[in-house]
Design an enzyme around this catalytic site. Sequence first.
Site, mmCIF file in Angstrom:
data_model
loop_
_atom_site.group_PDB
_atom_site.id
_atom_site.type_symbol
_atom_site.label_atom_id
_atom_site.label_comp_id
_atom_site.label_asym_id
_atom_site.label_seq_id
_atom_site.Cartn_x
_atom_site.Cartn_y
_atom_site.Cartn_z
ATOM 1 N N THR A 241 -0.605 0.994 -10.210
ATOM 2 C CA THR A 241 -2.202 0.413 -10.522
ATOM 3 C C THR A 241 -2.830 1.536 -8.963
ATOM 4 O OG1 THR A 241 -3.174 -1.541 -9.406
ATOM 5 C CG2 THR A 241 -1.227 -0.910 -7.917
ATOM 6 N N GLU B 198 -12.421 0.902 -10.457
ATOM 7 C CA GLU B 198 -11.822 -0.367 -11.051
ATOM 8 C C GLU B 198 -12.868 -0.393 -12.251
ATOM 9 O OE1 GLU B 198 -12.648 -1.109 -7.714
ATOM 10 O OE2 GLU B 198 -10.023 -1.196 -7.292
ATOM 11 N N GLU C 62 0.506 -1.571 0.441
ATOM 12 C CA GLU C 62 -0.147 0.002 0.548
ATOM 13 C C GLU C 62 0.554 0.971 -0.015
ATOM 14 O OE1 GLU C 62 -3.106 -0.012 -0.320
ATOM 15 O OE2 GLU C 62 -3.683 -1.415 0.316
ATOM 16 N N ASP D 166 -4.697 -9.102 -8.445
ATOM 17 C CA ASP D 166 -4.890 -8.973 -9.401
ATOM 18 C C ASP D 166 -3.480 -7.994 -9.585
ATOM 19 O OD1 ASP D 166 -5.502 -7.425 -7.289
ATOM 20 O OD2 ASP D 166 -7.284 -6.227 -6.800
ATOM 21 N N ARG E 18 0.628 3.787 -3.307
ATOM 22 C CA ARG E 18 0.047 5.254 -2.757
ATOM 23 C C ARG E 18 1.049 6.032 -2.302
ATOM 24 N NH1 ARG E 18 -5.632 3.599 0.173
ATOM 25 N NH2 ARG E 18 -5.317 1.488 -0.071
HETATM 26 C C1 DMJ Z 1 -6.803 0.906 -4.477
HETATM 27 O O1 DMJ Z 1 -5.774 1.090 -3.588
HETATM 28 C C2 DMJ Z 1 -5.359 0.033 -6.181
HETATM 29 O O2 DMJ Z 1 -6.624 0.273 -7.358
HETATM 30 C C3 DMJ Z 1 -5.097 -1.252 -5.495
HETATM 31 O O3 DMJ Z 1 -4.400 -2.226 -6.731
HETATM 32 C C4 DMJ Z 1 -6.459 -2.330 -5.196
HETATM 33 N N1 DMJ Z 1 -7.499 -1.563 -4.676
HETATM 34 C C5 DMJ Z 1 -8.059 -0.425 -3.777
HETATM 35 C C6 DMJ Z 1 -9.149 0.330 -4.726
HETATM 36 O O4 DMJ Z 1 -9.900 -0.353 -5.179
#
Ligand code: DMJ
Length: 641
Positions: A619, A533, A266, A399, A270
């Site tokens: 992501t 998503e 995370e 994912d 982020r």
């Molecule tokens: C986000 O923090 C990112 O997309 C992560 O890869 C998975 N899901 C959350 C949002 O749903």
Amino acid sequence: MTTPALLPLSGRRIPPLNLGPPSFPHHRATLRLSEKFILLLILSAFITLCFGAFFFLPDSSKHKRFDLGLEDVLIPHVDAGKGAKHSGIFLIHGPDEHRHREEEERLRNKIRADHEKALEEAKEKLKKSREEIRAEIQTEKNKVVQEMKIREKKPLPAVPIPNLIGTHGGDPEDNDLREKRDKIKEMMKHAWDNYRIYGWGHNELRPIARKGHSTNIFGTSQMGATIVDALDTLYIMGLHDEFRDGQKWIENNLDFSVNSEVSVFEVNIRFIGGLLAAYYLSGEEIFKIKAVQLAEKLLPAFNTPTGIPWAMVNLKSGVGRNWGWASAGSSILAEFGTLHMEFVHLSYLTGNPIYYKKVMHIRKLLQRMDRPNGLYPNYLNPRTGRWGQYHTSVGGLGDSFYEYLLKAWLMSDKTDHEARKMYDDAIEAIEKHLIRKSRGGLTFIGEWKNGHLEKKMGHLACFAGGMFVLGADGSKMDKAGHYLELGAEIARTCHESYDRTALKLGPESFKFDGAVEAVAVRQAEKYYILRPEVIETYWYLWRFTHDPRYREWGWEAALAIEKYCRVSGGFSGVKDVYSSTPTHDDVQQSFFLAETLKYLYLLFSGDDLLPLDHWVFNTEAHPLPVLHLANTTLSRNPAVR
Ligand code: DMJ
């Protein structure tokens, strides 16, 4: 991509420090008295010490005092002509003796004056309130932190910055579009302004309680996750005052030397992703410096017998461990497999190959492993290097591993053929074993669990529609058309999952079981937490097909968010998308600003804003530029020494 909702949200919260006045006056008086007592004790100890030192000091005439500006030092005085050697120290006679008496007197006076000053200061302190004393201590602390920060700002080696195309613009061609885009910008302002007022510096916002919020993925410290996650969205929307505000907070407050255990994944997607994107977009060095400081703190997570990192690391001690709920101490595919993009950029920007080596080591290890049915299980034990349970998912826990294989290739200017091959092989196995069509004709991605396919698709897996179209060009045996179609089918299924609810917002996961199609069955799966998503997939499909339906579907979602998630203190998730009277969960997730609103804004912008042949989105929707390394791999690039 791992769902925070899957992570334990309990524990790890410290009660807020109560700095307000105690409720009973008597209690307050007791506190004052004990404080005074301690201060008096310290004071008397200090005075005794000084007097003791004064009387037991060796004869100062044996030493000559040299004034070196800030620091005074005493050194042995050597005057061979006038002194007689005695116990290794020279004694001084004659006119010098008088001079030294004067010197001694001066010293005595100075000590006396210092004492008096200390006494006065202590008396002053005793007159001050507890709050004033705390404020003074805090100011001192801040000063020290500031000084440390200045020292930390080591310059990094200069590297050629990739050609940054499309950091501005994308102005819509007609009024209707412009209005829609402006509406999304207004929503961003509402989310940001309320966080600014009620949650500033906290990781996230509780828009109804109007206070800060956090979860265990961010540890116990206030790291301003929303600020870092939102920066690039603010930048591309032209919200420059807000961007500068965030930058200032980062400069002055974002500190990674904290005793706090964070999620490596995370924090990478982020924070490092957010800081790197802000750096590339704005050119402000501070973001690069902070990203590198944080990356250094994550490195100890890789100290495992296999080099597969722990899920969590303590930023101060460097001690790592895994989530208690993950299959027998396993690390998670979507977590250790979602570091590549950011780590390659870190090596590129610093010239330090360590980051690149760490992620390439993970890749090599995965390549050597047996894969049941060609699938990558979600769990891998970092001690033994063996798979945990054989669960495979393109939703939570799996994912973004697949996403980053494709994006590693794109980010390398399509030169990282190894990554492309891994992606192609993985997608082939996924199509064969996990993707099915429902009776009603909806294509869905199920989950492989204990030897059978569970016909359930998570909201998180909806991102795959976008991934398939993004990877269409360059696919094995030129199946571009097939992947464009597959992406479109996933988008349609996910749209159905929104359309079949009362709020027109999608549930966390939905089933395909007999008569039930694209609908959540269990109460615990009916929530919508402002996830991006589905909108992300609409945007990729819009960019690659220009089919107007994707803008229509995106607008439907935006209106539903505005109608059911907007509250006066920001935006909140809802607990049941099938109930027409929404109950709010009172959390404004940082990814709502980083991703959901960014993808919506891009959906109503022209393609010249962040064009996809120059930018690759991590992501968490943080755009990083394609590295044109002139057909060399990063390891042979002169930028990485
Ligand atoms: C986000 O923090 C990112 O997309 C992560 O890869 C998975 N899901 C959350 C949002 O749903």
